[in-house]
Design a protein around this motif. Structure first.
Motif, PDB file in Angstrom:
ATOM      1  N   ARG A   1     -45.894 -10.023  -0.787  1.00  0.00           N
ATOM      2  CA  ARG A   1     -45.763  -9.459  -2.128  1.00  0.00           C
ATOM      3  C   ARG A   1     -44.734 -10.218  -2.972  1.00  0.00           C
ATOM      4  N   VAL A   2     -44.144 -11.265  -2.391  1.00  0.00           N
ATOM      5  CA  VAL A   2     -43.035 -11.928  -3.055  1.00  0.00           C
ATOM      6  C   VAL A   2     -43.456 -12.593  -4.364  1.00  0.00           C
ATOM      7  N   THR A   3     -44.665 -13.171  -4.427  1.00  0.00           N
ATOM      8  CA  THR A   3     -45.116 -13.783  -5.683  1.00  0.00           C
ATOM      9  C   THR A   3     -45.251 -12.745  -6.774  1.00  0.00           C
ATOM     10  N   ASP A   4     -45.764 -11.573  -6.418  1.00  0.00           N
ATOM     11  CA  ASP A   4     -45.868 -10.497  -7.404  1.00  0.00           C
ATOM     12  C   ASP A   4     -44.499 -10.021  -7.857  1.00  0.00           C
ATOM     13  N   ALA A   5     -43.518 -10.043  -6.946  1.00  0.00           N
ATOM     14  CA  ALA A   5     -42.157  -9.669  -7.342  1.00  0.00           C
ATOM     15  C   ALA A   5     -41.607 -10.670  -8.357  1.00  0.00           C
ATOM     16  N   PHE A   6     -41.769 -11.974  -8.072  1.00  0.00           N
ATOM     17  CA  PHE A   6     -41.313 -12.989  -9.025  1.00  0.00           C
ATOM     18  C   PHE A   6     -42.034 -12.844 -10.359  1.00  0.00           C
ATOM     19  N   LEU A   7     -43.331 -12.625 -10.321  1.00  0.00           N
ATOM     20  CA  LEU A   7     -44.117 -12.517 -11.542  1.00  0.00           C
ATOM     21  C   LEU A   7     -43.704 -11.292 -12.351  1.00  0.00           C
ATOM     22  N   ALA A   8     -43.507 -10.164 -11.671  1.00  0.00           N
ATOM     23  CA  ALA A   8     -43.112  -8.945 -12.376  1.00  0.00           C
ATOM     24  C   ALA A   8     -41.740  -9.101 -13.022  1.00  0.00           C
ATOM     25  N   LEU A   9     -40.827  -9.771 -12.346  1.00  0.00           N
ATOM     26  CA  LEU A   9     -39.517 -10.013 -12.943  1.00  0.00           C
ATOM     27  C   LEU A   9     -39.630 -10.939 -14.147  1.00  0.00           C
ATOM     28  N   SER A  10     -40.509 -11.932 -14.067  1.00  0.00           N
ATOM     29  CA  SER A  10     -40.698 -12.852 -15.182  1.00  0.00           C
ATOM     30  C   SER A  10     -41.164 -12.136 -16.436  1.00  0.00           C
ATOM     31  N   LYS A  11     -41.856 -11.001 -16.262  1.00  0.00           N
ATOM     32  CA  LYS A  11     -42.383 -10.251 -17.398  1.00  0.00           C
ATOM     33  C   LYS A  11     -41.481  -9.102 -17.838  1.00  0.00           C
ATOM     34  N   ALA A  12     -40.480  -8.761 -17.040  1.00  0.00           N
ATOM     35  CA  ALA A  12     -39.657  -7.592 -17.329  1.00  0.00           C
ATOM     36  C   ALA A  12     -38.942  -7.749 -18.671  1.00  0.00           C
ATOM     37  N   ASP A  13     -38.946  -6.683 -19.476  1.00  0.00           N
ATOM     38  CA  ASP A  13     -38.378  -6.782 -20.814  1.00  0.00           C
ATOM     39  C   ASP A  13     -36.943  -6.283 -20.883  1.00  0.00           C
ATOM     40  N   GLY A  14     -36.316  -6.064 -19.746  1.00  0.00           N
ATOM     41  CA  GLY A  14     -34.934  -5.618 -19.717  1.00  0.00           C
ATOM     42  C   GLY A  14     -34.568  -5.132 -18.336  1.00  0.00           C
ATOM     43  N   VAL A  15     -33.361  -4.605 -18.219  1.00  0.00           N
ATOM     44  CA  VAL A  15     -32.879  -4.135 -16.916  1.00  0.00           C
ATOM     45  C   VAL A  15     -33.772  -3.026 -16.371  1.00  0.00           C
ATOM     46  N   ARG A  16     -34.199  -2.119 -17.228  1.00  0.00           N
ATOM     47  CA  ARG A  16     -35.099  -1.071 -16.740  1.00  0.00           C
ATOM     48  C   ARG A  16     -36.409  -1.663 -16.250  1.00  0.00           C
ATOM     49  N   GLY A  17     -36.875  -2.692 -16.931  1.00  0.00           N
ATOM     50  CA  GLY A  17     -38.085  -3.372 -16.495  1.00  0.00           C
ATOM     51  C   GLY A  17     -37.884  -4.065 -15.156  1.00  0.00           C
ATOM     52  N   VAL A  18     -36.693  -4.603 -14.921  1.00  0.00           N
ATOM     53  CA  VAL A  18     -36.385  -5.216 -13.627  1.00  0.00           C
ATOM     54  C   VAL A  18     -36.449  -4.163 -12.526  1.00  0.00           C
ATOM     55  N   GLN A  19     -35.837  -3.018 -12.760  1.00  0.00           N
ATOM     56  CA  GLN A  19     -35.860  -1.948 -11.757  1.00  0.00           C
ATOM     57  C   GLN A  19     -37.284  -1.485 -11.480  1.00  0.00           C
ATOM     58  N   ASP A  20     -38.067  -1.376 -12.549  1.00  0.00           N
ATOM     59  CA  ASP A  20     -39.465  -0.968 -12.369  1.00  0.00           C
ATOM     60  C   ASP A  20     -40.252  -2.030 -11.605  1.00  0.00           C
ATOM     61  N   ALA A  21     -40.006  -3.308 -11.903  1.00  0.00           N
ATOM     62  CA  ALA A  21     -40.705  -4.393 -11.209  1.00  0.00           C
ATOM     63  C   ALA A  21     -40.394  -4.377  -9.718  1.00  0.00           C
ATOM     64  N   LEU A  22     -39.132  -4.200  -9.383  1.00  0.00           N
ATOM     65  CA  LEU A  22     -38.742  -4.180  -7.971  1.00  0.00           C
ATOM     66  C   LEU A  22     -39.293  -2.945  -7.272  1.00  0.00           C
ATOM     67  N   ARG A  23     -39.341  -1.836  -7.978  1.00  0.00           N
ATOM     68  CA  ARG A  23     -39.874  -0.594  -7.395  1.00  0.00           C
ATOM     69  C   ARG A  23     -41.369  -0.725  -7.136  1.00  0.00           C
ATOM     70  N   ARG A  24     -42.094  -1.388  -8.039  1.00  0.00           N
ATOM     71  CA  ARG A  24     -43.547  -1.513  -7.883  1.00  0.00           C
ATOM     72  C   ARG A  24     -43.944  -2.525  -6.821  1.00  0.00           C
ATOM     73  N   THR A  25     -43.199  -3.617  -6.728  1.00  0.00           N
ATOM     74  CA  THR A  25     -43.632  -4.702  -5.838  1.00  0.00           C
ATOM     75  C   THR A  25     -42.983  -4.666  -4.458  1.00  0.00           C
ATOM     76  N   GLN A  26     -41.706  -4.312  -4.384  1.00  0.00           N
ATOM     77  CA  GLN A  26     -40.980  -4.219  -3.107  1.00  0.00           C
ATOM     78  C   GLN A  26     -41.237  -5.453  -2.237  1.00  0.00           C
ATOM     79  N   GLY A  27     -41.048  -6.620  -2.834  1.00  0.00           N
ATOM     80  CA  GLY A  27     -41.404  -7.846  -2.127  1.00  0.00           C
ATOM     81  C   GLY A  27     -40.290  -8.855  -1.928  1.00  0.00           C
ATOM     82  N   LEU A  28     -39.074  -8.601  -2.456  1.00  0.00           N
ATOM     83  CA  LEU A  28     -37.996  -9.581  -2.299  1.00  0.00           C
ATOM     84  C   LEU A  28     -37.424  -9.471  -0.887  1.00  0.00           C
ATOM     85  N   PRO A  29     -37.299 -10.579  -0.182  1.00  0.00           N
ATOM     86  CA  PRO A  29     -36.997 -10.500   1.239  1.00  0.00           C
ATOM     87  C   PRO A  29     -35.526 -10.425   1.632  1.00  0.00           C
ATOM     88  N   TRP A  30     -34.647 -11.286   1.120  1.00  0.00           N
ATOM     89  CA  TRP A  30     -33.288 -11.374   1.658  1.00  0.00           C
ATOM     90  C   TRP A  30     -32.250 -11.642   0.573  1.00  0.00           C
TER      91      TRP A  30
END
Length: 806
Positions: free
Chosen positions: A397-426
């Protein structure tokens, strides 16, 4: 929302009129059907190059954007990329011999044979293909798969249409086309670098023993060895990052400063780009090689960075084997048979002939059997066996995590992206946005080992190593010791988003590779499980220095991007502030000005006292005394335990200022000073030699001096270089400051950003971008980012290229 200010313009390049941009589309006009389906016909993209060879890539959809990314990365890094794909094919032993050491960017394998056994085993099991077939969100989305497909097509098209000039692989037969699963395998390997990939040598050829080896006197301390797992990871990859909220800045908007400390050679290099699908995506930043999307960077409204986290990405289960059958184990008294994987690898011998080597790997319901974890022995005996748990084995899911962060429109969007994808490893994520918000979060994929589970199910070994490092060793013979599930977790056996240590809207939020505890020293984070990291323990000198600096910046306020750039090149050495004055005073008090070194010989160190006293406590290129202190300090901290190093011990009530006051009465002090002075004199190096004369890289015969220094000195601008006194000192960089960014927002939709890729875009010595940014780095300068259309078109180095499969 992300702002797009593209306009239709034709530029004539080399006599050809090329369309460089598309008419802007509002975000609401983006058509999912258009962007989600595979592109019809041949793939193509437009690449516009600006200063320092930075490409701005435009594609009509995700596949075409990936195509441009694959093409442009191949242009700059074809040999490094091709070498990585040899690794992923499990073919290193065929081409380079089984005993040679591989580039460790995709695993920690010590030899090519071990690496090949690991990656061929994954290929034979079709691990990545199965993950690609999983429906989202557990598997990658169509957009992510299209990016991978496009990247492979772009790389292959570059190979067909261009001649390789890089001497590293100009005539190599191992440079070959790749497939979408090959790109996915690279991403999959990256997710496991802190888990299965870190212990490949223990999982590739485990064999049962007749009995448990007897422990000998002086055997390695398991708790210490488990802590070293984290230390070694930090010694190869790390980072600093800080987000400032609007309460500290001149304009009330957020600021982000990120400095990734990654290898300067091999497949873990970063590479810089801007990626645009008009009306859909517009992001700029750094990408790890082989990754089809920006990894860290910024869009028009938000900037983010990662730092290597302390979370223990893997755990271990100890299983009871069936008497007389070491390949079966018991769970709640019921017998389960291990899965056998016979992996065959072609190996080239010294005589040039190729033979096949077959090894058997064993897997349990939890994961692969392992007989060691770095320095921690995990013997497979007649009564027990150990098996690894790494949730990232099932994470693509890591590519989707990177992609979702690339589209996030702010800090809340970052939190939502990480919550939806749960793909960042370390990694930790640090972010700031144009609305003035700041964020730190340790949102990483971790095995769900709660403190309660560890207390109830740890083995005797686990009770030693878990408190020390967060590495769990659990009783796998009981079903009630299974990892369990969080209700908000996408992947079973992992922590869900609600468990992640998170800090929002603090004046500053920082990380320098310690745990989440002091992301802001005035707002400590506590209450998270031990597997995420520790609380109330000594911070590294680098963390302490970073907190001192950024807290002072936040208190001073009125911050701008220029302040972040100044901080990057301040090159203060916090260890010097802590110890140099005490060291100089104790040096002057040594009887006869002499000290005895490790070799038992007396050394006249009297000249060192004034050098240490006069040192400006920085590692700028012109700093005199920095080299002497560096060699002294490294010798001291490697030989004297922390409890003997300082007179004032660590206090959790004052974690930024303790421990302090150098214990110069310890015999290790005089010994380290004598060793440092003797070493420099033997090499003909003056004790007050300028730092930059003895820390440098050579590029095409030109010697380039470097500022920055080692993690042990507490430097923000980390540089870890090979030391050879006879070659002049620190003569080549192993890892350190790599992709650097300082980003702010002025409300115009065009971020105010400065960037630097310290080693340049290309590893090809014939490229004009082989060392151009290294020279900028040496001069303490950064690149002004060209994000908006008007700025790209204004570049005096603008070059437009249309690339296609045909």
């Amino acid at each position: 929302m992300v702002h797009f200010r593209h306009r239709l313009r034709a530029l004539t390049v080399g006599g050809l009129a090329l369309l460089t941009a598309a008419t802007a589309l509002p975000a609401s006009a983006a058509a999912p059907d258009r962007t989600d389906r595979p592109s019809d016909g041949g793939l193509s993209a437009v690449i516009r190059y600006t200063e320092y060879g930075i490409p701005h890539i435009t594609g009509k959809d995700y596949a075409q954007l990936g195509f441009g990314q694959g093409w442009a990365q191949a242009t700059d890094q074809v040999c490094t990329l091709a070498d990585g794909f040899v690794t992923l094919r499990g073919d290193r032993s065929r081409h380079f011999g089984g005993d040679a050491a591989p580039d460790r960017s995709l695993s920690a394998a010590a030899t090519n044979l071990s690496s090949d056994l690991h990656f061929r085993g994954l290929r034979d099991a079709r691990t990545v293909e199965k993950l690609l077939d999983r429906p989202a969100p557990l598997g990658p989305t169509r957009q992510a798969k299209e990016l991978m497909r496009g990247w492979a097509a772009g790389y292959n098209a570059w190979l067909r249409q261009n001649k390789i000039t890089d001497p590293a692989c100009r005539t190599a037969d191992w440079v070959r086309p790749v497939t979408t699963p090959d790109v996915a395998r690279r991403l999959h390997a990256i997710t496991q670098l802190a888990g299965h990939g870190a212990v490949v040598d223990g999982t590739t050829a485990p064999r049962p023993q007749d009995k448990k080896p007897a422990r000998t006197a002086g055997a390695l301390d398991p708790a210490k060895a488990s802590r070293e797992l984290l230390v070694r990871r930090g010694n190869t990859m790390g980072s600093n990052a800080v987000a400032f909220s609007g309460s500290t800045t001149a304009d009330g908007r957020g600021l982000l400063h990120g400095n990734l400390h990654y290898p300067w050679q091999g497949g873990a290099r970063f590479w810089q780009t801007q990626l645009t699908i008009p009306g859909e995506l517009n992001v700029a930043g750094g990408s790890l090689l082989g990754v089809p999307i920006v990894t860290v960077g910024h869009n028009a409204d938000m900037a983010w960075n990662y730092t290597v986290a302390t979370g223990m990405a893997m755990s271990v289960y100890e299983l009871k084997t069936v008497p007389g059958d070491p390949y079966s184990y018991l769970v709640d008294g019921k017998r389960e048979r291990m899965t056998k994987r016979a992996v065959t690898v072609p190996v080239r011998g010294k005589d040039g002939r190729t033979t096949e080597v077959t090894r058997t790997q064993w897997w349990t319901r939890f994961g692969p059997v392992t007989t060691s974890m770095e320095d921690i022995p995990l013997p497979w005996t007649a009564g027990s066996v150990h098996t690894l748990v790494d949730p990232s084995t099932d994470n693509l899911r890591v590519t989707d995590a990177f992609l979702a962060l690339s589209k996030a429109d702010g800090v809340r969007g970052v939190q939502d992206a990480l919550r939806r994808t749960q793909g960042l490893p370390w990694v930790n994520t640090i972010a700031a946005d144009s609305r003035g918000h700041s964020l730190y979060t340790q949102s990483q994929v971790l095995p769900r080992v709660t403190d309660e589970l560890a207390k109830r199910c740890s083995t005797p070994l686990g009770r030693q190593v878990f408190p020390a490092s967060g590495l769990a060793v659990l009783d796998g013979s009981r079903r009630d010791c299974a990892l369990g599930n969080d209700p908000d977790a996408l992947q079973p056996g992992t922590f869900g988003p609600a468990a992640m240590p998170t800090l929002v809207d603090a004046p500053y939020a920082e990380n320098a590779n310690d745990s989440a505890w002091l992301a802001n020293a005035d707002r400590p984070l506590t209450g998270y499980p031990r597997i995420f990291g520790d609380i109330g323990t000594t911070r590294s000198v680098r963390t302490r220095g970073v907190i001192e600096d950024v807290a002072a910046m936040a208190k001073r306020g009125n911050l701008k991007v220029a302040d972040l750039q100044r901080q990057e090149f301040a090159n203060r050495a916090p260890a010097g502030d802590l110890a140099a004055k005490d060291a100089a005073k104790a040096c002057a008090a040594l009887p006869g000005g002499k000290a005895t070194g490790s070799n038992g010989k007396a050394v006249d160190v009297s000249a060192a006292c004034d050098v240490l006293a006069g040192w400006d406590r920085t590692v700028r290129a012109g700093s005199r005394g920095a080299l002497l202190f560096d060699r002294f300090w490294r010798a001291l901290v490697s030989s004297v335990p922390e409890q003997r190093l300082w007179r004032v011990p660590f206090s959790a009530a004052a974690p930024v200022t303790t421990p302090n006051t150098l214990n110069t009465a310890d015999p290790g002090f005089a010994r380290a000073l004598a060793d440092a002075v003797g070493e420099l004199r033997a090499a003909g190096i003056a004790l007050d030699a300028p730092w930059g004369e003895h820390q440098f890289v050579v590029r095409n015969g030109k010697r380039i001096p470097l500022s920055g220094g080692a993690h042990e000195l507490g430097i923000w601008n980390v540089i870890t270089a090979r030391w050879d006194a006879q070659r002049g000192g620190y003569h080549d960089v192993v890892h350190g400051s790599s992709y650097i960014q300082a980003v702010g927002f002025d409300g115009s939709g065009c971020p105010v950003a400065r960037t630097l890729l310290t080693y340049g875009q290309s590893s090809n010595p014939l490229s004009p971008h082989y060392s151009d940014q290294t020279e900028l780095y040496s001069a303490g300068r950064m690149v002004t980012s060209r994000f908006c259309e008007k700025d790209i078109l204004a570049s005096p180095k603008l070059k437009v290229v249309r690339v296609s499969e045909r």
